[in-house]
Design a protein around this motif. Structure first.
Motif: not given
Length: 427
Positions: A369-380, A399-412
């Motif tokens: 998911q993060t790599r897809l988001i990074a691809c969008y960012v790369e394309l502006g 679905e799971l009652g959780v938030a994204p992992e901390p490292h995911t949030q930091n990357r985003i």
């Protein structure tokens, strides 16, 4: 090229000429096809092929033309196809495949569907010229899938071209049916209407699916009964099996396939290579994708469009689940690898399609998911990146009652330049 001098007409040359004639109607005059083959050298023959701007293919002028028109991908793709033709005529099969793949790559980068199809046809023809019928059949199936995807109706001349060559006559017989095994199963006659067969009962269709699933194996009746009618008594199951088998053979009879399912030595047997199918075209690619060279994988990437859903997804029972799961994991892996290769080579626009499909198949995987988001960012495309992150956040919460992992949030946070929680909740 000078290498053309003195090269005699051969059947690989006939394959090349047939493909050129198919994709460039009128380029190869009928008189050339009928008479000049016997009376002209290959070089003289190719000199008559007017490909671009009414200019004959003259080696001395070609490099200058390419220099002037280097930005025109169609010219480059055609040049690559001609180099593939030269290699095929000289029996340099590995070089021919490489040149055909170059044609595909150049055409894909400019979204020139017809030139991609030309490259795929050259690739299959190269395998045929080499006598590699397995790769040729796979290549032909991939070409057919690509033509369908891009709404390019393959002309009869292309379908019949290979069988018209003397030593290859009947090597690839016309298929009376096309089986679609990914997504909802369908058996589609290859006639003008191409309407899927409507089987008498659901179990009749499921019986065909089971035979296809175990194509090439010897299948004993008790195995079929246990898979399709596990809840019934042996007598009831046998009765329904024979009724379903009768209905299945009756449905296949109009297409000359009444004896397709054979019963020998107390076992049933079906050969999948008698008909065309997405399974025959896609399974070899899914199996090899993880270890294929990057260029080869990209050259066959369009075949992944055949993965239109889970393997036999509409069936009941669990006899197909293990294979269904394996195919899904292989498809996810292939889509991810292609997306990653394209991103690394700076082709983010092309990568989006594969990354989106990989994420759709495995939406809980935060890394991709993060790599897809990074691809969008790369394309502006910041809007699409934020939308994708909101989708991920909502999915995990709902679905799971959780938030994204901390490292995911930091990357985003790093990618979007803001607090991920605020980004996800922002209206």
């Amino acid at each position: 090229p000078a290498d053309f001098t003195g090269v005699p007409y051969t059947e690989p040359a006939g394959i090349v000429l047939t493909i050129l004639h198919t994709f460039y109607p009128g380029v190869v005059p009928p008189s050339v096809l009928r008479e000049s083959i016997a009376n002209s050298s290959t070089r003289q023959l190719l000199a008559e092929l007017i490909i671009i701007h009414d200019a004959p293919y003259i080696p001395a002028k070609w490099d200058a033309m390419i220099d002037r028109l280097r930005s025109a991908h169609c010219i480059l793709a055609t040049h690559a196809a001609l180099l593939a033709a030269e290699a095929a005529l000289a029996a340099r099969h590995a070089d021919a495949r490489q040149r055909a793949q170059a044609c595909i790559g150049m055409a894909q980068s400019a979204h020139l569907a017809l030139y991609v199809a030309l490259g795929k046809a050259m690739l299959a023809a190269s395998s045929l010229a080499e006598g590699n019928m397995g790769d040729a059949s796979t290549g032909a199936a991939e070409l057919a899938a690509y033509l369908r995807k891009h709404m390019i109706e393959p002309p009869t001349s292309l379908k019949n071209a290979l069988n018209s060559l003397p030593s290859l006559a009947g090597a690839i017989p016309a298929s009376p049916l096309y089986l679609r095994c990914f997504g909802s199963f369908e058996a589609i006659p290859q006639d003008e209407l191409r309407l899927p067969i409507k089987f008498r009962t659901r179990k009749t269709q499921e019986l065909l699916c089971y035979f296809v699933h175990r194509a090439g194996e010897e299948i004993h009746r008790d195995e079929i009964l246990a898979a399709l009618w596990p809840e019934l008594s042996a007598q009831q199951a046998r009765s329904l099996f024979h009724t379903s088998l009768y209905n299945l053979r009756k449905a296949l009879d109009p297409y000359g396939l009444e004896d397709w399912i054979r019963h020998e030595n107390h076992a049933y047997h079906l050969r999948l290579d008698v008909v065309a199918s997405d399974l025959s075209a896609l399974e070899p690619l899914l199996t090899r994708a993880g270890g294929m060279p990057a260029e080869d994988l990209l050259a066959q990437a369009d075949a992944l469009s055949l993965y239109a859903g889970s393997y036999m997804e509409s069936l009941s029972g669990d006899w197909h689940i293990a294979r269904q799961t394996r195919f899904e994991q292989q498809a996810i892996g292939a889509l991810r690898r292609i997306g990653e290769i394209l991103v690394q080579s700076g082709r983010c626009t092309e990568a989006l399609e594969y990354l989106r499909r990989a994420v759709a198949l495995d939406p809980f995987n935060e890394l991709w998911q993060t790599r897809l988001i990074a691809c969008y960012v790369e394309l502006g495309n910041r809007t699409a990146a934020i939308r994708q992150y909101r989708t991920l956040w909502k999915l995990l919460k709902d679905e799971l009652g959780v938030a994204p992992e901390p490292h995911t949030q930091n990357r985003i946070c790093s990618l979007l330049g803001g607090d991920p929680l605020a980004v996800a909740k922002r209206r």
